[in-house]
Design a protein around this motif. Structure first.
Motif, PDB file in Angstrom:
ATOM      1  N   UNK A 154       0.897  -1.375   0.068  1.00  0.00           N
ATOM      2  CA  UNK A 154       0.139   0.034  -0.029  1.00  0.00           C
ATOM      3  C   UNK A 154       0.827   1.301   0.085  1.00  0.00           C
ATOM      4  N   UNK A 155       0.695   2.126  -1.080  1.00  0.00           N
ATOM      5  CA  UNK A 155       1.590   3.326  -1.027  1.00  0.00           C
ATOM      6  C   UNK A 155       0.795   4.711  -0.690  1.00  0.00           C
ATOM      7  N   UNK A 156       1.587   5.245   0.415  1.00  0.00           N
ATOM      8  CA  UNK A 156       0.863   6.145   1.140  1.00  0.00           C
ATOM      9  C   UNK A 156       1.568   7.672   0.914  1.00  0.00           C
ATOM     10  N   UNK A 157       0.989   8.803   0.837  1.00  0.00           N
ATOM     11  CA  UNK A 157       1.494  10.140   0.781  1.00  0.00           C
ATOM     12  C   UNK A 157       0.972  10.734   2.112  1.00  0.00           C
ATOM     13  N   UNK A 158       1.951  11.222   3.028  1.00  0.00           N
ATOM     14  CA  UNK A 158       1.455  12.102   4.217  1.00  0.00           C
ATOM     15  C   UNK A 158       2.016  13.364   4.134  1.00  0.00           C
ATOM     16  N   UNK A 196      -1.715   7.760  -5.318  1.00  0.00           N
ATOM     17  CA  UNK A 196      -1.796   7.092  -3.993  1.00  0.00           C
ATOM     18  C   UNK A 196      -2.778   6.488  -3.573  1.00  0.00           C
ATOM     19  N   UNK A 197      -2.644   5.366  -2.817  1.00  0.00           N
ATOM     20  CA  UNK A 197      -3.417   4.356  -2.269  1.00  0.00           C
ATOM     21  C   UNK A 197      -4.334   5.378  -1.310  1.00  0.00           C
ATOM     22  N   UNK A 198      -3.510   6.044  -0.528  1.00  0.00           N
ATOM     23  CA  UNK A 198      -3.959   6.947   0.596  1.00  0.00           C
ATOM     24  C   UNK A 198      -3.228   8.296   0.542  1.00  0.00           C
ATOM     25  N   UNK A 199      -3.796   9.352   0.655  1.00  0.00           N
ATOM     26  CA  UNK A 199      -2.784  10.669   0.873  1.00  0.00           C
ATOM     27  C   UNK A 199      -3.732  11.349   2.036  1.00  0.00           C
ATOM     28  N   UNK A 234      -3.559  11.205  11.610  1.00  0.00           N
ATOM     29  CA  UNK A 234      -3.610  10.274  10.393  1.00  0.00           C
ATOM     30  C   UNK A 234      -2.632   9.150  10.322  1.00  0.00           C
ATOM     31  N   UNK A 235      -1.320   9.514  10.443  1.00  0.00           N
ATOM     32  CA  UNK A 235      -0.261   8.682  10.384  1.00  0.00           C
ATOM     33  C   UNK A 235      -0.210   7.601  11.639  1.00  0.00           C
TER      34      UNK A 235
END
Length: 481
Positions: free
Chosen positions: A124-128, A141-144, A162-163
């Motif tokens: 799963x690829x995430x940007x925060x 992104x799967x989640x951002x 969120x993180x």
């Protein structure tokens, strides 16, 4: 058909036995023990401005801790000292000209990025945090989660809530990029420190007595501390929820005092990696690496095969203890268009561990050869050269002996063979990249930038009245993506 009753009876018994045994399920898959990846990226921080990289006046205990628990690279580079191109190279494994994002505030070509490669491998690829890359179809992104405002602070903060929630529930391998907006200006408004409590280098030593500059540097140091506090919070969350099998990477996208340039103070970046049980604590590596190597390394880590179109290569063996070089050279790009202080002054660079060669394609030495058929374009070309009037056509530095690139050896008779070797290497790379520049003078492309145009007045750029609005699409190099 006379045996049909017997066959039917046997089939009925088989159904009964199957039903008694309960529903049939596939064997449970083996647990996925591949490591998670957390990549924390700071914004606009010089490699010199960390305790572990030699600045005793700046407070960076979280980065220093990472270096004690993992390994620190001293020869890590970004291909371009500006936000979007640096990030795009990191996320695509390709240098700026090949991936298309060689100007700030510009788009990547329609190619595969980390979101594709790692998703295909089950991550799963995430940007925060801060994005600064586009288009969305490339960076899917799967989640951002975006950065969040904090009262009394000059920049938004990373989305820690969120993180934490994600770390607490994650049940399969993930690759998370935590992209801070610090220490990028606007900096904290703090009193100017005394000169002897700031670190000075040849490029800013002359400003010791400049109180305005010292106030700016003091605000920058305070912003570094703010970012370090965010990093410390993330490390605490990793240790609380994901400590058993997480590869943690820390870097800055580029340096601030060398921003836009091809000097090491812009391109040489901090890179610190912790991987408990794999990376020997306290290691320092001088292996030459570039941000284009990040994605190939992640793909390797996840068990995938590298894309032949990658410019980078995996440095996973280095993380596991190897000191074998993975590159003879790394390369750099400068594009001075599509920024607020836009000018026609493109440059390219090739660097080994010992030497660096730079060519400035619109220096005053060759500007007359670059003139076009239209007088108004000639004025923009001349203005670009004049803005950097002290910068020569060719630069050659012995970077191990001259780390701040003060002694230009390009015209030294003893270094002509080396200069020629490096220039040929650079032009071979440019050709492979499909560069917009040419080796011979007489070709100086104008780019119709989407955001900061050469013929429009900006905060950091004055445009003579008779030149405003003169450039048309017919004058520009077409970028068809």
């Amino acid at each position: 058909m006379k045996n049909f009753p017997t066959i039917a009876f046997c089939f009925f018994c088989l159904l009964c036995l199957t039903g008694c045994a309960g529903p049939q399920t596939a064997a449970a898959p083996e647990a996925d023990d591949r490591p998670n990846v957390v990549f924390f990226l700071a914004d606009d921080q010089d490699i010199y401005d960390y305790g572990v990289y030699g600045n005793e006046w700046v407070h960076t205990p979280a980065v220093d801790r990472l270096a004690r628990e993992g390994m620190r690279f001293v020869n890590a580079f970004t291909p371009q000292a500006i936000c979007a191109p640096s990030r795009s190279a990191t996320f695509t494994g390709r240098y700026p000209l090949k991936n298309g994002c060689f100007m700030n505030h510009s788009r990547t070509k329609d190619i595969r990025s980390v979101t594709d490669y790692m998703s295909d491998l089950g991550y799963e690829v995430v940007l925060a945090g801060k994005s600064h890359v586009q288009p969305a179809k490339v960076y899917d992104w799967d989640l951002s989660w975006e950065t969040v405002p904090v009262e009394g602070k000059p920049r938004k903060h990373i989305p820690l809530d969120s993180i934490e929630a994600y770390f607490a529930r994650a049940d399969r391998p993930f690759c998370m990029f935590i992209t801070s907006m610090y220490p990028h200006g606007k900096w904290f408004d703090v009193p100017a420190r005394p000169a002897d409590s700031l670190l000075w280098h040849p490029h800013n030593e002359h400003k010791r007595s400049d109180e305005v500059y010292r106030k700016q540097r003091s605000g920058y140091y305070r912003s570094i501390e703010e970012d370090n506090a965010q990093l410390e919070s993330v490390l605490d969350l990793v240790d609380r929820y994901q400590s058993e099998n997480t590869l943690f990477v820390y870097a800055s996208d580029h340096g601030v005092t060398g921003k836009f340039s091809l000097y090491d103070r812009g391109l040489n970046v901090p890179l610190v990696v912790r991987w408990p049980g794999v990376i020997e604590a306290g290691r320092v590596s001088d292996v030459l690496v570039n941000f284009v190597d990040v994605l190939p390394t992640l793909v390797d880590l996840a068990g995938g095969e590298p894309d032949p179109d990658f410019d980078g290569v995996s440095f996973l063996p280095v993380l596991k203890g190897s000191e074998q070089e993975i590159h003879e050279y790394v390369y750099g790009v400068r594009t001075s268009q599509n920024i607020m202080a836009a000018a026609v002054f493109p440059s390219r660079m090739v660097r080994s561990k010992e030497y660096k060669y730079i060519r400035n394609f619109n220096s005053m030495e060759v500007v007359e050869q670059n003139m076009q058929g239209k007088p108004y374009l000639n004025e923009f070309i001349r203005m670009g050269a004049q803005k950097f009037a002290g910068v020569p056509f060719e630069e050659l530095y012995h970077v191990t002996e001259d780390p701040f690139e003060e002694v230009n050896l390009a015209k030294d008779p003893a270094h002509q063979e080396l200069r020629e070797t490096l220039s040929q290497e650079m032009f071979a790379w440019m050709k492979e990249q499909g560069d917009i520049l040419r080796e011979e003078a007489g070709w100086m492309p104008i780019i119709c930038a989407e955001r900061f145009q050469l013929d429009k007045e900006e905060t950091f750029r004055a445009v003579p009245d008779h030149l405003e609005g003169t450039i048309t699409s017919a004058d520009c190099l077409p970028l068809e993506y």
